[in-house]
Design an enzyme around this catalytic site. Structure first.
Site, PDB file in Angstrom:
ATOM      1  N   GLU A   1      24.290 113.131 -54.403  1.00 24.48           N
ATOM      2  CA  GLU A   1      24.458 111.683 -54.350  1.00 24.48           C
ATOM      3  C   GLU A   1      23.473 110.952 -55.258  1.00 24.48           C
ATOM      4  O   GLU A   1      22.288 111.267 -55.293  1.00 24.48           O
ATOM      5  CB  GLU A   1      24.294 111.181 -52.910  1.00 24.48           C
ATOM      6  CG  GLU A   1      25.254 111.817 -51.908  1.00 24.48           C
ATOM      7  CD  GLU A   1      26.719 111.465 -52.150  1.00 24.48           C
ATOM      8  OE1 GLU A   1      26.993 110.507 -52.899  1.00 24.48           O
ATOM      9  OE2 GLU A   1      27.585 112.153 -51.574  1.00 24.48           O
TER      10      GLU A   1
ATOM     11  N   CYS B   1      23.851 110.161 -43.282  1.00 19.13           N
ATOM     12  CA  CYS B   1      23.499 110.806 -44.555  1.00 19.13           C
ATOM     13  C   CYS B   1      22.958 109.779 -45.549  1.00 19.13           C
ATOM     14  O   CYS B   1      21.904 109.969 -46.145  1.00 19.13           O
ATOM     15  CB  CYS B   1      24.722 111.513 -45.149  1.00 19.13           C
ATOM     16  SG  CYS B   1      25.231 112.953 -44.185  1.00 19.13           S
TER      17      CYS B   1
ATOM     18  N   HIS C   1      25.382 116.545 -50.105  1.00 17.02           N
ATOM     19  CA  HIS C   1      26.436 116.793 -49.121  1.00 17.02           C
ATOM     20  C   HIS C   1      26.959 118.210 -49.320  1.00 17.02           C
ATOM     21  O   HIS C   1      27.184 118.633 -50.465  1.00 17.02           O
ATOM     22  CB  HIS C   1      27.595 115.797 -49.303  1.00 17.02           C
ATOM     23  CG  HIS C   1      27.452 114.572 -48.471  1.00 17.02           C
ATOM     24  ND1 HIS C   1      27.366 113.292 -49.002  1.00 17.02           N
ATOM     25  CD2 HIS C   1      27.366 114.422 -47.120  1.00 17.02           C
ATOM     26  CE1 HIS C   1      27.237 112.420 -48.005  1.00 17.02           C
ATOM     27  NE2 HIS C   1      27.238 113.076 -46.863  1.00 17.02           N
TER      28      HIS C   1
END
Length: 198
Positions: free
Chosen positions: A90, A153, A172
């Site tokens: 991310e 998250c 992830h």
């Protein structure tokens, strides 16, 4: 004779929530710990792992404490996503928009929180390329992402990015039906090796 203190890396995974009775993120982090203990890097660098409950309050209280306590060179948060087909790294995290209830049936109080977006200073594209180059050995691929999901998250990622965006990353991972814990651990190990080199 002064012995240099070991550098520290902190890697977190999440505990059970919703339909995830066993969380693939924490299982992979436990496998990574075993890999690390048998690696040459472990002589100079201590890998610290923490299982994080899927709770906003726990994250906002404990993540700053972990940074203070361990003074880590690198922090990687790992979480499971049913959308992930490979390791999904991310770029960003938002300060607000967290409307999904956690395991305590709570959402964060966002009354006075302005919308802010923080980005990791780590070169995510280059990191993914580096992981993918080792696919033959690791059997684990990586891809970049611009949407961390506005749940725990992304929430944990925002907390760490607000402390030090040069040292924080969120990954992830797919569920067990796509990648085994060992495959994911191999990929996470490759990520750590890249970050230590760079």
């Amino acid at each position: 004779m002064n012995v240099e203190p070991k550098r520290k890396i902190l890697v977190t995974g999440f505990g059970p929530f919703s339909t995830y009775k066993v969380n693939a993120s924490w299982e992979a982090v436990k496998e990574l710990q075993k890999l690390w203990e048998n690696s040459v890097e472990s002589a100079d660098i201590e890998l610290i792992t923490e299982e994080i409950p899927v709770s906003y309050d726990y994250v906002s209280e404990h993540i700053p404490d972990f940074w203070k306590k361990y003074n880590p060179s690198i922090v990687i948060h790992v979480g499971v996503s049913n959308l992930a087909e490979s390791l999904t790294i991310e770029h960003y995290a938002y300060s607000n928009g967290y409307t999904r209830f956690d395991i305590c049936n709570k959402c964060p109080d966002e009354t006075n929180i302005e919308c802010q977006i923080l980005e990791t200073a780590i070169n995510v594209e280059e990191l993914c390329d580096s992981v993918n180059k080792n696919y033959e050995k690791s059997k684990c691929k990586a891809c970049p992402s611009n949407s961390a999901g506005r749940y725990l998250c992304e929430y944990i990622y925002y907390q760490s990015l607000s402390i030090d965006p040069t040292k924080a990353l969120f990954v992830h991972v797919p569920d067990f039906d796509k990648y085994s814990s060992t495959q994911v651990a191999n990929g996470l190990y490759d990520i750590l090796c890249y970050l230590l080199k760079n």
